[in-house]
Design an enzyme around this catalytic site. Structure first.
Site, PDB file in Angstrom:
ATOM      1  N   ARG A   1       0.892  -1.169   0.000  1.00  0.00           N
ATOM      2  CA  ARG A   1       0.000   0.000   0.000  1.00  0.00           C
ATOM      3  C   ARG A   1       0.919   1.205   0.000  1.00  0.00           C
ATOM      4  NH1 ARG A   1      -5.354   1.233   3.501  1.00  0.00           N
ATOM      5  NH2 ARG A   1      -6.097  -0.221   1.920  1.00  0.00           N
TER       6      ARG A   1
ATOM      7  N   HIS B   1      -7.510   0.839  -6.293  1.00  0.00           N
ATOM      8  CA  HIS B   1      -7.578  -0.070  -5.139  1.00  0.00           C
ATOM      9  C   HIS B   1      -8.100  -1.421  -5.662  1.00  0.00           C
ATOM     10  CE1 HIS B   1      -7.756  -1.475  -1.163  1.00  0.00           C
ATOM     11  NE2 HIS B   1      -8.582  -0.623  -0.607  1.00  0.00           N
TER      12      HIS B   1
ATOM     13  N   GLN C   1      -9.777  -4.144  -3.446  1.00  0.00           N
ATOM     14  CA  GLN C   1     -11.131  -3.730  -3.057  1.00  0.00           C
ATOM     15  C   GLN C   1     -12.113  -4.065  -4.184  1.00  0.00           C
ATOM     16  OE1 GLN C   1     -12.028  -1.849  -0.003  1.00  0.00           O
ATOM     17  NE2 GLN C   1     -14.047  -2.500  -0.660  1.00  0.00           N
TER      18      GLN C   1
ATOM     19  N   ASP D   1     -17.961   6.572  -0.584  1.00  0.00           N
ATOM     20  CA  ASP D   1     -16.644   6.564   0.066  1.00  0.00           C
ATOM     21  C   ASP D   1     -16.539   7.900   0.810  1.00  0.00           C
ATOM     22  OD1 ASP D   1     -14.016   6.027   0.759  1.00  0.00           O
ATOM     23  OD2 ASP D   1     -13.218   6.057  -1.279  1.00  0.00           O
TER      24      ASP D   1
ATOM     25  N   CYS E   1     -16.624   0.977   0.936  1.00  0.00           N
ATOM     26  CA  CYS E   1     -15.340   0.284   1.126  1.00  0.00           C
ATOM     27  C   CYS E   1     -14.914   0.303   2.586  1.00  0.00           C
ATOM     28  CB  CYS E   1     -14.271   0.922   0.250  1.00  0.00           C
ATOM     29  SG  CYS E   1     -14.171   2.706   0.463  1.00  0.00           S
TER      30      CYS E   1
ATOM     31  N   ARG F   1     -13.368  -9.021   1.531  1.00  0.00           N
ATOM     32  CA  ARG F   1     -11.969  -8.616   1.250  1.00  0.00           C
ATOM     33  C   ARG F   1     -11.056  -9.827   1.438  1.00  0.00           C
ATOM     34  NH1 ARG F   1     -10.172  -3.643   1.686  1.00  0.00           N
ATOM     35  NH2 ARG F   1      -8.527  -4.520   0.372  1.00  0.00           N
TER      36      ARG F   1
HETATM   37  N1   CP Z   1     -11.262  -0.482   2.473  1.00  0.00           N
HETATM   38  C1   CP Z   1      -9.989  -0.514   2.915  1.00  0.00           C
HETATM   39  O1   CP Z   1      -9.033  -0.602   2.148  1.00  0.00           O
HETATM   40  O2   CP Z   1      -9.868  -0.463   4.263  1.00  0.00           O
HETATM   41  P1   CP Z   1      -8.476  -0.281   5.030  1.00  0.00           P
HETATM   42  O3   CP Z   1      -7.940   1.071   4.664  1.00  0.00           O
HETATM   43  O4   CP Z   1      -8.829  -0.386   6.483  1.00  0.00           O
HETATM   44  O5   CP Z   1      -7.533  -1.369   4.591  1.00  0.00           O
END
Ligand code: CP
Length: 350
Positions: free
Chosen positions: A105, A132, A135, A238, A280, A309
């Site tokens: 990330r 993402h 996701q 979001d 998300c 997820r």
């Molecule tokens: N939706 C998501 O990626 O959550 P986090 O940032 O908690 O990983």
């Protein structure tokens, strides 16, 4: 040729992505219904690089590796050398040898792309300012598990409400790949088409989505007129303030989005009497969504979506790793000889 890394779902065909979904779905059923864990990554190690905080992504990757018989190592901000004294290219060469699979990330999409380019092992994008993609797969699995009666995924309409975050762009990518009707209902200045999403890559987001539509038959609509969400099967939102350095002052983003883009039961029912809510997460309750929607057991899918997820990430890990292993030769005679040498030393010392 098989794609080595999972950086962007646009690198995969619709069929390949649906194979991953079927893998996710079948393993989910094996584990939930029979407590059967497919040990497809036994003795394998996932290296997890996090330059940003995470709850769902980190826990999903770590749990998925345990489920598959492997192990995950967590490298938080400032804990490894990445792009400082040691270049990302050199870190990728080393980490991609020490680990069997990597995920990252990152602050900047170009960094996860560089990791993938120089790492000998597969690399998974755990979110960048551009997209993402893990996701996306959890969301696709959730929608497929909750299709309206008589509809296929390509018959469905997905409406994203609010700011053109990387999750919004990602949903446009996966929806257009599947042949769905995708809508962003958002204010000017925060739309996919007008630079609402500032990415550190030179790309035309809408052009990518429209190219997918040419193959899939999907459609893309971007508008600040609420009529665009009519008939939506899935309403998705979001946070309004974005992430990374795009964050705005509280008063400013509330002025832009509230109340027109807040998901309420009135908005849900305007889309359709059976529309489902997705997010998300993490959600900012009382801003982009009200409690009555997110906590509605008949309409909200977001808790199921969070659980998915893990199920989808388990499939992505297995798919990439096994695909890479498929071309590798195993030399049993050489392994037998090496084992005999090891046993000779053990006999000598023990
Ligand atoms: N939706 C998501 O990626 O959550 P986090 O940032 O908690 O990983």
């Amino acid at each position: 040729m098989a794609v080595k890394d999972y950086i962007d779902t646009n690198d995969f065909t619709k069929e390949e992505l649906l194979d991953m979904i079927e893998l996710a779905n079948s393993m989910k059923a094996m584990i939930k219904q029979g407590n059967r864990y497919p040990r497809l990554l036994e003795n394998k190690t996932l290296g997890m690089i996090f330059q940003q905080v995470s709850t769902r992504t980190r826990i999903s990757f770590e749990t998925a590796m345990t489920d598959l018989g492997g192990h995950a190592q967590f490298y938080g901000p400032g804990t490894i050398q990445l792009g400082g004294h040691e270049s990302i290219e050199d870190s990728a060469r080393v980490m991609g040898t020490l680990c069997d699979i990597l995920m990252a990330r990152v602050d900047r999409h170009k960094d996860v792309a560089a990791l993938a380019k120089y790492s000998p092992c597969p690399v998974i994008n755990g979110m960048s300012e551009f997209n993402h993609p893990t996701q996306e797969m959890g969301d696709l699995l959730t929608m497929i598990e909750n299709l309206p009666e008589g509809k296929k995924i390509e018959d469905c309409k997905l409406a994203f409400i609010g700011d053109a975050t990387q999750v919004c762009a990602s949903l446009m990518f996966i929806a257009s790949k599947m042949g769905m009707d995708f809508v962003q209902f958002g204010p000017k200045g925060h739309q996919i088409t007008d630079g609402g999403l500032q990415v550190d890559t030179d790309v035309d987001l809408l052009a990518i989505g429209l190219k997918n539509c040419e193959t899939s038959g999907g459609t893309i609509t971007i508008s600040d007129d609420i009529s665009c969400i009519e008939g939506a099967d899935f309403i998705y939102t979001d946070v309004w303030y974005g992430l990374y350095d795009q964050e705005e002052e509280g008063a400013s983003y509330m002025d832009v989005f509230y109340p027109k883009y807040q998901v309420t039961m009135d908005m849900m029912n305007y889309a359709g009497p059976n529309s489902k809510f997705m997010h998300c997460l993490p959600a900012t309750r009382g801003e982009e969504v009200v409690d009555e929607v997110i906590d509605n057991p008949e309409r909200s899918l977001c808790w199921e979506e969070a659980d998915n997820r893990k199920h989808s990430i388990r499939a992505i890990l297995a798919y990439l790793f096994l695909q890479q292993q498929a071309g590798k030769q195993v030399d049993e005679a050489a392994a037998d000889a090496a084992q005999a040498r090891m046993e000779a030393v053990l006999a000598k010392i023990g």
